[in-house]
Motif scaffolding. Structure first.
Motif, PDB file in Angstrom:
ATOM      1  N   TYR A   1       0.847  -1.052  -0.032  1.00 19.93           N
ATOM      2  CA  TYR A   1      -0.150   0.041  -0.079  1.00 19.93           C
ATOM      3  C   TYR A   1       0.880   1.224   0.193  1.00 19.93           C
ATOM      4  N   VAL A   2       1.921   1.204   0.858  1.00 21.21           N
ATOM      5  CA  VAL A   2       2.758   2.534   0.952  1.00 21.21           C
ATOM      6  C   VAL A   2       3.325   2.480  -0.559  1.00 21.21           C
ATOM      7  N   GLU A   3       3.802   1.395  -1.015  1.00 20.77           N
ATOM      8  CA  GLU A   3       4.529   1.459  -2.227  1.00 20.77           C
ATOM      9  C   GLU A   3       3.624   2.191  -3.368  1.00 20.77           C
ATOM     10  N   MET A   4       2.474   1.531  -3.308  1.00 27.94           N
ATOM     11  CA  MET A   4       1.600   2.272  -4.485  1.00 27.94           C
ATOM     12  C   MET A   4       1.142   3.452  -4.264  1.00 27.94           C
ATOM     13  N   ARG A   5       0.709   4.124  -3.097  1.00 20.71           N
ATOM     14  CA  ARG A   5       0.189   5.473  -2.935  1.00 20.71           C
ATOM     15  C   ARG A   5       1.258   6.459  -2.672  1.00 20.71           C
ATOM     16  N   HIS A   6       2.640   5.891  -2.468  1.00 27.55           N
ATOM     17  CA  HIS A   6       3.642   7.023  -2.229  1.00 27.55           C
ATOM     18  C   HIS A   6       4.752   6.665  -3.029  1.00 27.55           C
ATOM     19  N   ASP A   7       5.456   5.377  -2.749  1.00 28.67           N
ATOM     20  CA  ASP A   7       6.749   5.298  -3.288  1.00 28.67           C
ATOM     21  C   ASP A   7       6.855   5.424  -4.744  1.00 28.67           C
ATOM     22  N   VAL A   8       5.762   5.084  -5.551  1.00 31.69           N
ATOM     23  CA  VAL A   8       5.944   4.992  -6.828  1.00 31.69           C
ATOM     24  C   VAL A   8       6.045   6.650  -7.433  1.00 31.69           C
ATOM     25  N   THR A   9       5.834   7.507  -6.646  1.00 31.17           N
ATOM     26  CA  THR A   9       5.798   8.959  -6.939  1.00 31.17           C
ATOM     27  C   THR A   9       7.432   9.326  -6.899  1.00 31.17           C
ATOM     28  N   SER A  10       8.511   8.688  -6.078  1.00 28.51           N
ATOM     29  CA  SER A  10       9.720   9.063  -5.957  1.00 28.51           C
ATOM     30  C   SER A  10      10.548   8.718  -7.094  1.00 28.51           C
ATOM     31  N   PRO A  11      11.350   9.669  -7.700  1.00 27.41           N
ATOM     32  CA  PRO A  11      12.068   9.295  -9.023  1.00 27.41           C
ATOM     33  C   PRO A  11      13.176   8.332  -8.784  1.00 27.41           C
ATOM     34  N   MET A  12      13.519   8.181  -7.373  1.00 25.07           N
ATOM     35  CA  MET A  12      14.368   6.982  -7.203  1.00 25.07           C
ATOM     36  C   MET A  12      13.853   5.701  -7.731  1.00 25.07           C
TER      37      MET A  12
END
Ligand code: FAD
Length: 404
Positions: free
Chosen positions: A383-394
């Protein structure tokens, strides 16, 4: 209804719940020659009102290799039917607030997950079901149970050799098992809730219906503390699911507040769905809780086992809840095969335990648990990856490198 199984030389399995896991379990046991009885609290899924109820509860799902292998192992015709109806999704399509779209492929070999209609798995088995029969009480030591016929209001008694609880996260079978055995059980409500919204199909140049978004992607609008996702349907619509903390939903207590909030955060989705349809869905569709449960062990002696969400409800962010439920059936079936357990009745006396079947069920509980706990944890993390991490350039850089 329930013929006393003592009149038959084959064992009887009572499957409680005709969701996809119950249906696959029924197929698996029928294939092995057991007498199968399925009890389902809801009305016949072929009736229009049942489809409407189903539509309020995620009409489509992402099925991965795990689920397909389970289907193939049990019934290759059902697997073929299912694959013919599936829409492949080769990656995630991330939508930014500014309207930019970026695909993140799942892997370099272009493996994909599949969007399928929830009802597909239930088809083909419907004639063998007792619809509108809600199981109330189970006497495991007497190998009998009571189901209420919701049409007549009468209670009917049914006998079984094995009872399979595939009756979902609020399982009655699990509750009844907990009365007679030591089952560890944990239930957690997430801080988030979800609501389903429907994105209509578009109209192409020659008047044909078209997808408004790329059909072969799982679309995500990540907004850090909440997100919207969309999965394609065969009729070229998308089923969108909005996940947000309850406190965020609480703030949107009028349709107007919801519409302006939605337009602010998801302008392209707002345009595609349209304000009228959004307002209708928001007023009509429920805010649903997200529940996570774990149980251990999953069986009682040689006569009961819980599978699917009845045994392990997980948050939907890894798209593996149903996949794992289907895998439960495959694993159990393989164990019965390996133990050489046939459909032949071993005893008429409910007090006598079949040691081989009891051993197979115990082996299932012991060896399945660790995998199920691991996947529940992965689902939480995703959930954290989908709603947040995917927005990070890294994150995007790492994914691009992985997929080269
Ligand atoms: P259910 O589908 O809950 O079926 C249980 C059945 O038992 C129901 O038909 C019910 O009427 C019946 N029943 C209940 N009590 C009784 C009773 N006492 N007597 C008789 N019948 C009874 N999983 C994935 O793999 N991929 C996804 O993409 C995915 N997306 C999801 C999205 C959302 C928003 C949610 C909430 C879940 C998602 N899941 C996904 C999880 C998936 O929906 C469940 O894991 C799956 O439906 C479980 O199937 P089941 O057959 O075990 O239970």
């Amino acid at each position: 209804m329930s013929a006393d199984p003592s009149s038959s030389t084959s064992r009887t399995v009572a499957v409680i719940g005709a969701g996809p896991v119950g249906c696959l379990a029924a197929m698996a046991f029928a294939k092995r020659g057991w007498r199968v009885e399925i009890y389902e609290g809801r009305a016949d899924l072929r009736l229009p009102e049942s489809r409407a109820n189903l539509a309020l509860r995620s009409i489509n799902l992402a099925i991965s290799h795990r689920g397909i292998v389970a289907l193939q192992a049990v019934n290759s015709a059902a697997a073929d039917r299912f694959l013919a109806d599936a829409i492949p999704m080769h990656g995630r399509m991330v939508h930014t607030t500014a309207g930019k779209e970026e695909t993140i492929y799942y892997d370099r070999d272009h493996q994909h997950i599949n969007s399928i209609d929830r009802a597909v798995l239930n088809q083909g088995l419907l004639d063998e079901l007792f619809f509108r029969h809600k199981v109330q009480n189970i006497d495991f030591d007497g190998k009998k149970m009571t189901a209420r016929d919701l049409e007549t209001g009468r209670d009917v008694e049914a006998h079984f050799d094995l009872c399979i609880g595939a009756d979902g996260s609020y399982s009655v079978v699990r509750r009844q098992m907990m009365r007679v055995m030591r089952m560890d059980f944990q239930q957690t409500y997430m801080k988030d809730e979800y609501m389903e919204l429907r994105m209509p199909s578009g109209v192409g140049a020659s008047g044909e219906s078209t997808f408004l978004l790329h059909p072969n992607r799982l679309h995500i609008w990540p907004r850090h503390s909440f997100m919207l996702i969309a999965l394609p349907n065969k009729d070229k619509t998308f089923t969108c699911t909005l996940f947000a903390p309850s406190t965020e939903f609480d703030k949107l207590d009028t349709v107007d507040k919801f519409l302006s909030w939605f337009e602010h955060h998801f302008p392209d989705a707002h345009r595609h769905i349209g304000a009228d349809a959004l307002a209708k869905d928001y007023s009509r569709n429920p805010r649903c809780p997200l529940i996570c449960t774990t149980s251990n062990p999953y069986h009682y002696k040689d006569r009961a086992i819980i599978l699917g969400d009845a045994a392990h409800a997980m948050v939907p962010f890894y798209g593996q809840g149903l996949n794992c439920g289907l895998e439960d059936v495959r694993v159990l079936s393989a164990l019965l095969q390996a133990e050489g357990i046939t459909s032949d009745k071993t005893s008429e006396d409910p007090t006598i335990v079949d040691p081989r079947l009891a051993h197979a069920l115990a082996y299932y509980s012991e060896h399945r648990h660790e995998d199920l706990v691991a996947i529940c944890d992965l689902a939480q993390n995703n959930y954290v990856e989908m709603r947040h991490d995917v927005t990070s350039p890294m994150f995007l850089f790492k994914k691009a490198v992985d997929n080269v």
